[in-house]
Design a protein around this motif. Structure first.
Motif, PDB file in Angstrom:
ATOM      1  N   SER A  75      12.283 -32.312 -39.599  1.00  0.00           N
ATOM      2  CA  SER A  75      12.709 -33.443 -40.414  1.00  0.00           C
ATOM      3  C   SER A  75      11.488 -34.017 -41.116  1.00  0.00           C
ATOM      4  N   LYS A  76      11.735 -34.959 -42.034  1.00  0.00           N
ATOM      5  CA  LYS A  76      10.629 -35.590 -42.747  1.00  0.00           C
ATOM      6  C   LYS A  76       9.640 -36.234 -41.774  1.00  0.00           C
ATOM      7  N   ASN A  77      10.149 -36.664 -40.619  1.00  0.00           N
ATOM      8  CA  ASN A  77       9.275 -37.290 -39.619  1.00  0.00           C
ATOM      9  C   ASN A  77       8.235 -36.323 -39.081  1.00  0.00           C
ATOM     10  N   ASP A  78       8.468 -35.017 -39.251  1.00  0.00           N
ATOM     11  CA  ASP A  78       7.531 -34.030 -38.718  1.00  0.00           C
ATOM     12  C   ASP A  78       6.378 -33.737 -39.683  1.00  0.00           C
ATOM     13  N   THR A  79       6.431 -34.332 -40.889  1.00  0.00           N
ATOM     14  CA  THR A  79       5.306 -34.208 -41.809  1.00  0.00           C
ATOM     15  C   THR A  79       4.075 -34.814 -41.154  1.00  0.00           C
ATOM     16  N   GLY A  80       2.956 -34.122 -41.276  1.00  0.00           N
ATOM     17  CA  GLY A  80       1.738 -34.672 -40.693  1.00  0.00           C
ATOM     18  C   GLY A  80       0.645 -33.640 -40.620  1.00  0.00           C
ATOM     19  N   GLU A  81      -0.443 -34.031 -39.971  1.00  0.00           N
ATOM     20  CA  GLU A  81      -1.591 -33.158 -39.832  1.00  0.00           C
ATOM     21  C   GLU A  81      -1.637 -32.628 -38.406  1.00  0.00           C
ATOM     22  N   TYR A  82      -1.637 -31.317 -38.280  1.00  0.00           N
ATOM     23  CA  TYR A  82      -1.549 -30.664 -36.976  1.00  0.00           C
ATOM     24  C   TYR A  82      -2.816 -29.860 -36.683  1.00  0.00           C
ATOM     25  N   PHE A  83      -3.203 -29.874 -35.431  1.00  0.00           N
ATOM     26  CA  PHE A  83      -4.214 -28.929 -34.973  1.00  0.00           C
ATOM     27  C   PHE A  83      -3.979 -28.657 -33.501  1.00  0.00           C
ATOM     28  N   CYS A  84      -4.602 -27.615 -32.994  1.00  0.00           N
ATOM     29  CA  CYS A  84      -4.437 -27.319 -31.589  1.00  0.00           C
ATOM     30  C   CYS A  84      -5.789 -27.141 -30.926  1.00  0.00           C
ATOM     31  N   GLU A  85      -5.776 -27.291 -29.612  1.00  0.00           N
ATOM     32  CA  GLU A  85      -6.989 -27.238 -28.813  1.00  0.00           C
ATOM     33  C   GLU A  85      -6.774 -26.212 -27.703  1.00  0.00           C
ATOM     34  N   ALA A  86      -7.755 -25.343 -27.523  1.00  0.00           N
ATOM     35  CA  ALA A  86      -7.693 -24.337 -26.459  1.00  0.00           C
ATOM     36  C   ALA A  86      -8.678 -24.726 -25.365  1.00  0.00           C
ATOM     37  N   SER A  87      -8.213 -24.687 -24.122  1.00  0.00           N
ATOM     38  CA  SER A  87      -9.117 -24.983 -23.010  1.00  0.00           C
ATOM     39  C   SER A  87      -8.726 -24.155 -21.800  1.00  0.00           C
ATOM     40  N   ASN A  88      -9.724 -23.747 -21.028  1.00  0.00           N
ATOM     41  CA  ASN A  88      -9.445 -22.985 -19.802  1.00  0.00           C
ATOM     42  C   ASN A  88     -10.280 -23.512 -18.633  1.00  0.00           C
ATOM     43  N   GLY A  89     -10.838 -24.709 -18.798  1.00  0.00           N
ATOM     44  CA  GLY A  89     -11.597 -25.307 -17.715  1.00  0.00           C
ATOM     45  C   GLY A  89     -13.043 -24.855 -17.661  1.00  0.00           C
ATOM     46  N   ILE A  90     -13.441 -23.972 -18.572  1.00  0.00           N
ATOM     47  CA  ILE A  90     -14.818 -23.491 -18.622  1.00  0.00           C
ATOM     48  C   ILE A  90     -15.416 -23.877 -19.970  1.00  0.00           C
ATOM     49  N   GLY A  91     -16.580 -24.506 -19.928  1.00  0.00           N
ATOM     50  CA  GLY A  91     -17.209 -24.895 -21.181  1.00  0.00           C
ATOM     51  C   GLY A  91     -16.390 -25.953 -21.903  1.00  0.00           C
ATOM     52  N   LEU A  92     -16.681 -26.137 -23.172  1.00  0.00           N
ATOM     53  CA  LEU A  92     -15.980 -27.142 -23.970  1.00  0.00           C
ATOM     54  C   LEU A  92     -14.687 -26.565 -24.507  1.00  0.00           C
ATOM     55  N   SER A  93     -13.685 -27.442 -24.647  1.00  0.00           N
ATOM     56  CA  SER A  93     -12.456 -26.996 -25.299  1.00  0.00           C
ATOM     57  C   SER A  93     -12.741 -26.831 -26.788  1.00  0.00           C
ATOM     58  N   GLN A  94     -11.972 -25.974 -27.431  1.00  0.00           N
ATOM     59  CA  GLN A  94     -12.189 -25.660 -28.842  1.00  0.00           C
ATOM     60  C   GLN A  94     -10.963 -26.032 -29.655  1.00  0.00           C
ATOM     61  N   LYS A  95     -11.214 -26.617 -30.833  1.00  0.00           N
ATOM     62  CA  LYS A  95     -10.108 -27.021 -31.711  1.00  0.00           C
ATOM     63  C   LYS A  95     -10.153 -26.208 -33.000  1.00  0.00           C
ATOM     64  N   CYS A  96      -8.974 -25.962 -33.561  1.00  0.00           N
ATOM     65  CA  CYS A  96      -8.945 -25.348 -34.883  1.00  0.00           C
ATOM     66  C   CYS A  96      -8.966 -26.459 -35.925  1.00  0.00           C
ATOM     67  N   SER A  97      -9.173 -26.087 -37.182  1.00  0.00           N
ATOM     68  CA  SER A  97      -9.214 -27.098 -38.226  1.00  0.00           C
ATOM     69  C   SER A  97      -7.816 -27.675 -38.447  1.00  0.00           C
ATOM     70  N   VAL A  98      -7.795 -28.919 -38.891  1.00  0.00           N
ATOM     71  CA  VAL A  98      -6.539 -29.637 -39.101  1.00  0.00           C
ATOM     72  C   VAL A  98      -5.804 -29.068 -40.315  1.00  0.00           C
ATOM     73  N   LYS A  99      -4.508 -28.853 -40.163  1.00  0.00           N
ATOM     74  CA  LYS A  99      -3.703 -28.364 -41.286  1.00  0.00           C
ATOM     75  C   LYS A  99      -2.505 -29.290 -41.481  1.00  0.00           C
ATOM     76  N   ARG A 100      -2.234 -29.606 -42.721  1.00  0.00           N
ATOM     77  CA  ARG A 100      -1.142 -30.520 -43.031  1.00  0.00           C
ATOM     78  C   ARG A 100       0.143 -29.757 -43.331  1.00  0.00           C
ATOM     79  N   MET A 101       1.236 -30.213 -42.727  1.00  0.00           N
ATOM     80  CA  MET A 101       2.547 -29.672 -43.050  1.00  0.00           C
ATOM     81  C   MET A 101       3.363 -30.754 -43.736  1.00  0.00           C
ATOM     82  N   GLN A 102       3.895 -30.429 -44.897  1.00  0.00           N
ATOM     83  CA  GLN A 102       4.744 -31.339 -45.657  1.00  0.00           C
ATOM     84  C   GLN A 102       6.184 -30.886 -45.529  1.00  0.00           C
ATOM     85  N   VAL A 103       7.059 -31.762 -45.048  1.00  0.00           N
ATOM     86  CA  VAL A 103       8.476 -31.403 -44.910  1.00  0.00           C
ATOM     87  C   VAL A 103       9.252 -32.047 -46.034  1.00  0.00           C
TER      88      VAL A 103
END
Length: 103
Positions: A75-103
């Protein structure tokens, strides 16, 4: 092994009412990473079997193991900037760059 920067796939636009699946993956981490999606900088809740998800009006399913974020009907409410973070408990978690989705 600490995770590497994950590769995120977020559509730049989507039609209201369609199914949208976002994916997030990194392959270096050992043990395998878990993935957390964020929208506009806020962590998305994982949908559980309880009524709390309905109360929060959650319209998606997030799988922390596979890194997918699935909207059954965006829905239009889902428009926004999304990114994800990967973590496995070792070292620092890593994020991908932010990507915008327009609904």
């Amino acid at each position: 092994v600490a995770p590497t920067t994950p590769i995120c796939e977020v559509p730049s636009s989507a039609m209201t009412g369609t199914v949208v699946e976002m994916s997030c993956k990194e392959t270096e981490g050992s043990p395998p990473s878990e993935y957390q999606w964020y929208k506009n900088g806020v962590a998305l809740l994982e949908k559980t079997g309880t009524g709390s998800a309905k109360a929060a009006n959650i319209t998606y399913t997030m799988n922390k193991k596979s890194g997918t974020l699935l909207f059954n009907t965006v829905s239009k409410n889902d428009t926004g900037e999304y990114f994800c973070e990967a973590s496995n408990g070792i070292g620092l978690s890593q994020k991908c760059s932010v990507k915008r989705m327009q609904v």
